[in-house]
Design an enzyme around this catalytic site. Structure first.
Site, PDB file in Angstrom:
ATOM      1  N   SER A 219      38.213  -8.972  69.890  1.00 35.38           N
ATOM      2  CA  SER A 219      37.563 -10.212  69.473  1.00 35.38           C
ATOM      3  C   SER A 219      36.899 -10.010  68.105  1.00 35.38           C
ATOM      4  O   SER A 219      37.595  -9.727  67.142  1.00 35.38           O
ATOM      5  CB  SER A 219      36.580 -10.673  70.551  1.00 35.38           C
ATOM      6  OG  SER A 219      36.206 -12.017  70.366  1.00 35.38           O
ATOM      7  N   GLU A 349      43.751 -16.601  77.033  1.00 33.01           N
ATOM      8  CA  GLU A 349      42.538 -16.374  76.249  1.00 33.01           C
ATOM      9  C   GLU A 349      41.480 -17.462  76.456  1.00 33.01           C
ATOM     10  O   GLU A 349      40.288 -17.186  76.598  1.00 33.01           O
ATOM     11  CB  GLU A 349      42.882 -16.311  74.756  1.00 33.01           C
ATOM     12  CG  GLU A 349      43.744 -15.150  74.324  1.00 33.01           C
ATOM     13  CD  GLU A 349      42.948 -13.907  73.990  1.00 33.01           C
ATOM     14  OE1 GLU A 349      41.718 -13.901  74.200  1.00 33.01           O
ATOM     15  OE2 GLU A 349      43.565 -12.922  73.528  1.00 33.01           O
ATOM     16  N   HIS A 452      40.105 -14.195  78.003  1.00 29.81           N
ATOM     17  CA  HIS A 452      39.627 -13.437  76.852  1.00 29.81           C
ATOM     18  C   HIS A 452      38.763 -12.272  77.328  1.00 29.81           C
ATOM     19  O   HIS A 452      37.864 -12.442  78.149  1.00 29.81           O
ATOM     20  CB  HIS A 452      38.806 -14.368  75.957  1.00 29.81           C
ATOM     21  CG  HIS A 452      38.370 -13.765  74.663  1.00 29.81           C
ATOM     22  ND1 HIS A 452      39.244 -13.424  73.655  1.00 29.81           N
ATOM     23  CD2 HIS A 452      37.128 -13.454  74.194  1.00 29.81           C
ATOM     24  CE1 HIS A 452      38.564 -12.946  72.626  1.00 29.81           C
ATOM     25  NE2 HIS A 452      37.285 -12.950  72.925  1.00 29.81           N
TER      26      HIS A 452
END
Length: 551
Positions: A219, A349, A452
């Site tokens: 990320s 995600e 995610h």
């Protein structure tokens, strides 16, 4: 930050005779036989040995960025006498509640942890071959998180690697900008590069190979590493890069994660950041025609006064010494450090954000979906609805999650990989465990799938908790650690035992029908193998809709 970067410091250690001192403990005495005492260039640290690995926590890699050092580039840490206890993680950087219950008010936070396989090795053991080094840059949207939340003992032990996890300044402390303020928008990136430089100078003492360093992150950590790929000041600080769910092309439409969110891209031009900084200073009572006076006023504010603006500064700035140009444009033009790259995303995600879309606590409703589709796509709404027919999904929330997973995450990651693969070896993956261990103790408001950050359990124990795997998930985790650490050692995860992993193909205009190889990663007998990521995530559609430019 002159003097911090590059590997010339390693040659300096050898020429001054200090390299030999790495084998010694305090006052020239031999290091602890169990390898728990190591001399760094600022002093001796004592870690804790476990069955799998020896861990050194809370090592300062820079001076505390407090007082007059708030919003300045990191300075070297002060040396310490005697032996510094390194059995407790350093404090997390200032942030609100989120990943850390209760948040943190600490600005003195530039610490790192080192995890190495148990037993002597490298400089501390004398004869063992130095081990590959993985430097982990944590995610958290540039406003939350801490390196100490990632327990790397499984990775270090199974992969025979040295793993470094680090903190860096977040939010307003790491990415604030103001006219005339040197380092505007990149203090957090400067911290990361200071940590990389610390690794170059010190990691041999922990048995690591300073000539074989992989920066890895997820990320915001992946976005950071994409920036370092294009940063002139990062030259020579790493040899490979891992980009997990974070790329140079990362961008989003309006309303992606909450209603009213403007369309944007992850990197911000410096003038826009400085204008935001000027407005924020005025709001905080520090508006002044003289930039130096205004910044002095801001430096004097207590942490409590800055809480309300923490998340106004969560995008690294380009047009700066660290990032002279937008990293997305630099990668497209081939202006980046030529190192192998491992890159990828999770299959679902966007379920994480969509699960709390309505009022930041409930999954997106049918009514919100209809309104947001019109507000977001306008004259293109019919095209998007035709490509993502609502009836094909179990709920409006799942339909929106599919749209934003593809547009924001999967296709931007894929685009960056295609550009990088024109010049360097790239290996691409998609993590697709349909029921990975939960990331939150709260019951989900919708099916989450491979949300995610869900791949992180396969690589680390998180937040002081061991992963709760099924036997098949345990085997997947072991395979992924093999892939990641073999990539760190050689630049090719395909050299790991287990299912083969071919390289991602180059982007070639003469081969328009080419399908670059992407490795699917899921538990079960047939869970690891090729996937057509571009087809699965409608990347051709999004490229056409955006004119081929996600940013």
């Amino acid at each position: 930050m002159k003097g911090w970067r590059g590997r010339a410091a390693m040659a300096l250690l050898g020429s001054t005779g200090l390299a030999g001192g790495l084998l010694l403990g305090v006052n020239g005495q031999a290091a602890e036989p169990d390898g728990t005492e190591v001399r760094t260039d600022a002093g001796v640290v004592r870690g804790a040995a476990g069955e799998q690995a020896t861990v050194f926590r809370g090592i300062p890699y820079a001076a505390p960025p407090v007082g007059e050092l708030r919003w300045r580039e990191p300075r070297p840490p002060a040396p310490w006498p005697g032996v510094r206890d390194a059995t407790t993680a350093g404090p997390a950087c200032a942030q609100g509640p989120g990943e850390l219950p209760g948040g943190s008010t600490n600005e003195d936070c530039l610490y790192l942890d080192v995890t190495k396989p148990s037993g002597n090795s490298g400089a501390t053991g004398g004869t063992a071959k130095p081990k590959p080094v993985i430097v982990w840059v944590h995610g958290g949207g540039f406003y939350m998180g801490a390196g100490g939340n990632y327990d790397a003992q499984r990775m270090a032990a199974q992969g025979d690697a040295v793993v470094v996890t680090l903190n860096y300044r977040l939010g307003v402390y790491g990415f604030f900008g103001y006219p005339g303020l040197d380092g505007s928008g990149t203090f957090g990136l400067a911290d990361q590069q200071a940590a990389f430089s610390w690794v170059s100078r010190n990691i041999a003492a922990f048995g690591g190979d300073p000539g074989n360093v992989t920066i890895a992150g997820q990320s915001a950590g992946g976005v950071s590493n994409c920036a370092h790929l294009t940063s002139p000041s990062a030259a020579g600080l790493f040899d490979k890069a891992v980009l997990q769910s974070g790329s140079c092309e990362l961008s989003w439409t309006a309303n992606t994660e909450f209603r009213g969110q403007p369309a944007d891209a992850i990197y911000e031009p410096l003038p826009a950041l400085q204008a935001q900084g000027r407005r924020t200073a005025a709001d905080l009572g520090c508006g002044d025609a003289d930039p130096a006076t205004a910044v002095d006023c801001l430096r004097a504010l207590p942490v409590d006064k800055l809480k309300g603006v923490q998340q106004k500064f969560i995008q690294p700035a380009y047009g700066t010494p660290i990032l002279p140009e937008n990293p997305a444009e630099a990668v497209r033009a081939g202006r980046f450090h030529r190192v192998p790259v491992l890159s990828g995303n999770t299959r679902d995600e966007a379920t994480q954000a969509t699960s709390r879309y309505d009022n930041f606590q409930f999954a997106m409703s049918e009514q919100t979906f209809d309104a947001v589709m019109t507000e977001t796509f306008g004259e293109d709404e019919a095209k998007v609805r035709a490509r993502y027919p609502r009836q094909a999904y179990g709920s409006a929330a799942l339909a929106w999650a599919a749209i934003t997973t593809d547009r924001k995450w999967a296709c931007t990651q894929y685009a960056t990989s295609r550009e990088l693969a024109r010049y360097v070896p790239v290996h691409q993956y998609e993590f697709a465990d349909p029921e990975p261990p939960a990331l939150s103790p709260l019951p989900p408001t919708m099916p989450m799938g491979a949300q995610h950050a869900s791949e992180l359990w396969s690589l680390f124990d998180l937040g002081g908790m061991p992963a709760k795997f099924t036997p098949e998930q345990q085997r997947l985790s072991e395979q992924m650690i093999d892939y990641w650490t073999r990539f760190a050692a050689t630049g090719d995860p395909g050299r790991a035992p287990g299912p083969r992993w071919p390289a991602f193909g180059p982007s070639d205009s003469d081969a328009p029908n080419e399908v670059p190889y992407v490795q699917g990663l899921a538990p079960g007998r047939d869970g690891i193998g090729p996937v057509d990521l571009a087809q699965r995530h409608q990347c051709g559609f999004w490229s056409e809709l955006t004119g081929g430019n996600h940013g």
